[in-house]
Design a protein around this motif. Structure first.
Motif, mmCIF file in Angstrom:
data_model
loop_
_atom_site.group_PDB
_atom_site.id
_atom_site.type_symbol
_atom_site.label_atom_id
_atom_site.label_comp_id
_atom_site.label_asym_id
_atom_site.label_seq_id
_atom_site.Cartn_x
_atom_site.Cartn_y
_atom_site.Cartn_z
ATOM 1 N N TYR A 1 -8.255 5.638 8.303
ATOM 2 C CA TYR A 1 -7.757 5.859 6.939
ATOM 3 C C TYR A 1 -7.167 7.241 6.682
ATOM 4 C CZ TYR A 1 -12.080 8.442 6.160
ATOM 5 O OH TYR A 1 -13.088 9.358 6.253
ATOM 6 N N LEU B 1 -8.659 2.888 1.033
ATOM 7 C CA LEU B 1 -8.727 2.482 2.440
ATOM 8 C C LEU B 1 -9.970 3.058 3.120
ATOM 9 C CD1 LEU B 1 -4.992 2.625 3.531
ATOM 10 C CD2 LEU B 1 -6.346 0.639 2.818
ATOM 11 N N ALA C 1 -8.046 -5.032 1.145
ATOM 12 C CA ALA C 1 -6.883 -4.410 1.790
ATOM 13 C C ALA C 1 -6.778 -4.871 3.231
ATOM 14 C CB ALA C 1 -7.002 -2.889 1.749
ATOM 15 N N PHE D 1 -3.287 8.486 5.572
ATOM 16 C CA PHE D 1 -2.532 7.241 5.512
ATOM 17 C C PHE D 1 -1.141 7.517 4.954
ATOM 18 C CE2 PHE D 1 -0.895 3.363 3.743
ATOM 19 C CZ PHE D 1 -1.064 2.506 4.818
ATOM 20 N N MET E 1 0.252 -9.722 5.910
ATOM 21 C CA MET E 1 0.512 -8.716 6.944
ATOM 22 C C MET E 1 1.196 -9.348 8.154
ATOM 23 S SD MET E 1 0.510 -5.593 7.946
ATOM 24 C CE MET E 1 -0.629 -4.637 6.938
ATOM 25 N N GLY F 1 0.826 -1.194 0.000
ATOM 26 C CA GLY F 1 0.000 0.000 0.000
ATOM 27 C C GLY F 1 0.863 1.247 0.000
ATOM 28 N N ARG G 1 -2.218 0.565 11.832
ATOM 29 C CA ARG G 1 -1.874 1.914 12.254
ATOM 30 C C ARG G 1 -1.639 1.914 13.749
ATOM 31 N NH1 ARG G 1 -5.042 6.778 9.466
ATOM 32 N NH2 ARG G 1 -2.920 7.413 9.059
ATOM 33 N N TRP H 1 -4.486 -3.325 6.627
ATOM 34 C CA TRP H 1 -3.578 -2.259 7.027
ATOM 35 C C TRP H 1 -3.514 -2.165 8.538
ATOM 36 C CZ3 TRP H 1 -8.453 -1.743 5.350
ATOM 37 C CH2 TRP H 1 -9.317 -0.827 5.945
ATOM 38 N N ALA I 1 0.300 -1.147 4.699
ATOM 39 C CA ALA I 1 -0.883 -1.705 4.031
ATOM 40 C C ALA I 1 -0.457 -2.637 2.910
ATOM 41 C CB ALA I 1 -1.759 -0.591 3.463
ATOM 42 N N ASP J 1 2.403 3.244 9.569
ATOM 43 C CA ASP J 1 1.337 2.752 8.694
ATOM 44 C C ASP J 1 1.898 1.729 7.714
ATOM 45 O OD1 ASP J 1 -0.409 4.534 9.880
ATOM 46 O OD2 ASP J 1 -0.583 5.852 8.131
#
Length: 160
Positions: free
Chosen positions: A46, A15, A68, A49, A112, A7, A72, A70, A56, A54
């Protein structure tokens, strides 16, 4: 064929859509109005971003973004629904409805978790509706319940 790419800040609009898709509504329950995306508690998932921390991954089908995952970091003043502590990022994941049930969410989650584990991160958390079938996906990948709320729960996976 599904491919997964990193991302980027340019994915913020997608996002935002994925944030809306991640808000679980059981069949027949109706969906929330899109204006909910502008509420601060939701925007934090989002908006802007690309900040430090961050990360993604975007799933593509024929070069079109279809899902997606992600993470944070949050602060205690700006915590999300799955907040555990400020050094534990919160994970969000969604797949467009027409692409669900094809293993895309699993592939994104595994990508991820592999990435976060390689960075030496200690843990990651998430919030999920107690009745959301995706909860089983998280449990299969090692997430465990750390807090029960009325309609949702916070889950955490230790990565070290």
């Amino acid at each position: 064929m599904i491919t997964i790419r990193n991302g980027a800040p340019a994915d913020e609009f997608f996002l935002k859509e994925m944030t809306y898709q991640a808000i679980y509504s059981p069949k027949g329950g109706g969906f929330l109005p899109r204006k909910i995306l502008e509420e601060p508690a939701i925007r934090r998932y989002y908006a802007d971003f690309g900040r430090e921390g961050d990360v993604a991954f975007i799933a593509l089908s024929d070069d079109k973004a279809v899902g997606a995952v992600w993470v944070r970091l949050a602060t205690t003043a700006q915590k999300g629904y799955g907040f555990v502590r400020s050094d534990v990022p919160e994970l969000a994941i969604a797949v467009l409805p027409a692409f669900r049930g094809r293993g895309i969410g699993t592939a994104l989650l595994e990508q991820m978790l592999t990435h976060l584990h390689a960075t030496g991160l200690e843990a990651v958390s998430l919030s999920v509706s107690r009745s959301n079938p995706a909860r089983k996906l998280y449990e299969r990948h090692g997430f465990s319940l750390v807090k029960n709320q009325k309609n949702s729960c916070t889950m955490l996976i230790e990565l070290t």
